[in-house]
Write a protein that holds these residues in place. Sequence first.
Motif, PDB file in Angstrom:
ATOM      1  N   TRP A   5      13.493   2.212  45.851  1.00  0.00           N
ATOM      2  CA  TRP A   5      13.555   3.682  47.006  1.00  0.00           C
ATOM      3  C   TRP A   5      11.946   3.861  47.096  1.00  0.00           C
ATOM      4  O   TRP A   5      11.388   3.844  48.160  1.00  0.00           O
ATOM      5  N   THR A   6      11.477   3.978  45.375  1.00  0.00           N
ATOM      6  CA  THR A   6       9.974   4.125  45.658  1.00  0.00           C
ATOM      7  C   THR A   6       9.319   2.827  46.775  1.00  0.00           C
ATOM      8  O   THR A   6       8.230   3.356  47.144  1.00  0.00           O
ATOM      9  N   LEU A  31      10.154   0.159  36.655  1.00  0.00           N
ATOM     10  CA  LEU A  31       9.747   1.004  38.410  1.00  0.00           C
ATOM     11  C   LEU A  31       7.754   0.472  38.332  1.00  0.00           C
ATOM     12  O   LEU A  31       7.744   0.377  39.104  1.00  0.00           O
ATOM     13  N   LYS A  32       7.486   1.111  37.189  1.00  0.00           N
ATOM     14  CA  LYS A  32       5.831   0.416  36.788  1.00  0.00           C
ATOM     15  C   LYS A  32       5.972  -0.859  38.080  1.00  0.00           C
ATOM     16  O   LYS A  32       4.982  -1.538  38.279  1.00  0.00           O
ATOM     17  N   GLU A  33       6.006  -1.924  36.957  1.00  0.00           N
ATOM     18  CA  GLU A  33       6.433  -3.265  37.701  1.00  0.00           C
ATOM     19  C   GLU A  33       6.551  -3.602  38.637  1.00  0.00           C
ATOM     20  O   GLU A  33       5.928  -3.971  39.752  1.00  0.00           O
ATOM     21  N   ASN A  34       7.340  -2.582  39.344  1.00  0.00           N
ATOM     22  CA  ASN A  34       8.046  -3.351  40.990  1.00  0.00           C
ATOM     23  C   ASN A  34       6.900  -2.444  41.779  1.00  0.00           C
ATOM     24  O   ASN A  34       6.699  -2.523  42.944  1.00  0.00           O
ATOM     25  N   VAL A  35       6.000  -1.534  41.102  1.00  0.00           N
ATOM     26  CA  VAL A  35       5.549  -0.909  42.404  1.00  0.00           C
ATOM     27  C   VAL A  35       4.421  -1.672  42.516  1.00  0.00           C
ATOM     28  O   VAL A  35       3.181  -1.532  43.248  1.00  0.00           O
ATOM     29  N   LYS A  68      12.237  13.960  47.109  1.00  0.00           N
ATOM     30  CA  LYS A  68      13.760  12.828  46.957  1.00  0.00           C
ATOM     31  C   LYS A  68      13.829  13.467  44.665  1.00  0.00           C
ATOM     32  O   LYS A  68      12.965  12.864  44.286  1.00  0.00           O
ATOM     33  N   ILE A  69      14.726  13.536  45.035  1.00  0.00           N
ATOM     34  CA  ILE A  69      15.258  13.865  43.239  1.00  0.00           C
ATOM     35  C   ILE A  69      16.421  13.197  42.718  1.00  0.00           C
ATOM     36  O   ILE A  69      18.072  13.638  43.493  1.00  0.00           O
TER      37      ILE A  69
END
Length: 135
Positions: A5-6, A31-35, A68-69
């Motif tokens: 989603w990010t 998350l970090k890897e995906n970004v 978004k939470i």
Amino acid sequence: AIGDWTVKTARKYSKSNLYAYEQDNKYFNILKENVVLNNCLNVSYYKSSVKSINEIAKYTGSIIDFLKIDCEGAEYDIFSNWDKKILIKKVVMEYHEIDNKKVTELVNIFIKRKYKIRTFPNRGVVGLGFLTAEL
């Protein structure tokens, strides 16, 4: 997957700054890897839980265009002491009715601030759903 989603939002709103928080070490690393793999330079990510809207505003400033939470039941605490100086134009969240907390508590917080509210209960899971709030 974690961070999808990010990444999707970062691409769609490439001129906006996005802030992503994840307290779980395993999920934070995904998350970090995906970004990073998707070269989302407009995303700042933090290995942290969010305890309040006021805490988020320390990073973002007092005007938040879109929030978004999904915080697995902590949404009641996060919004409970929301400083009146902080303006959030639109909120999309997953809500969880747990520990005798009901979505009506969240709805009332937003109504007091003049938001238009929509709730979308999950038809398959009692006490779970989505809420949108928009000025």
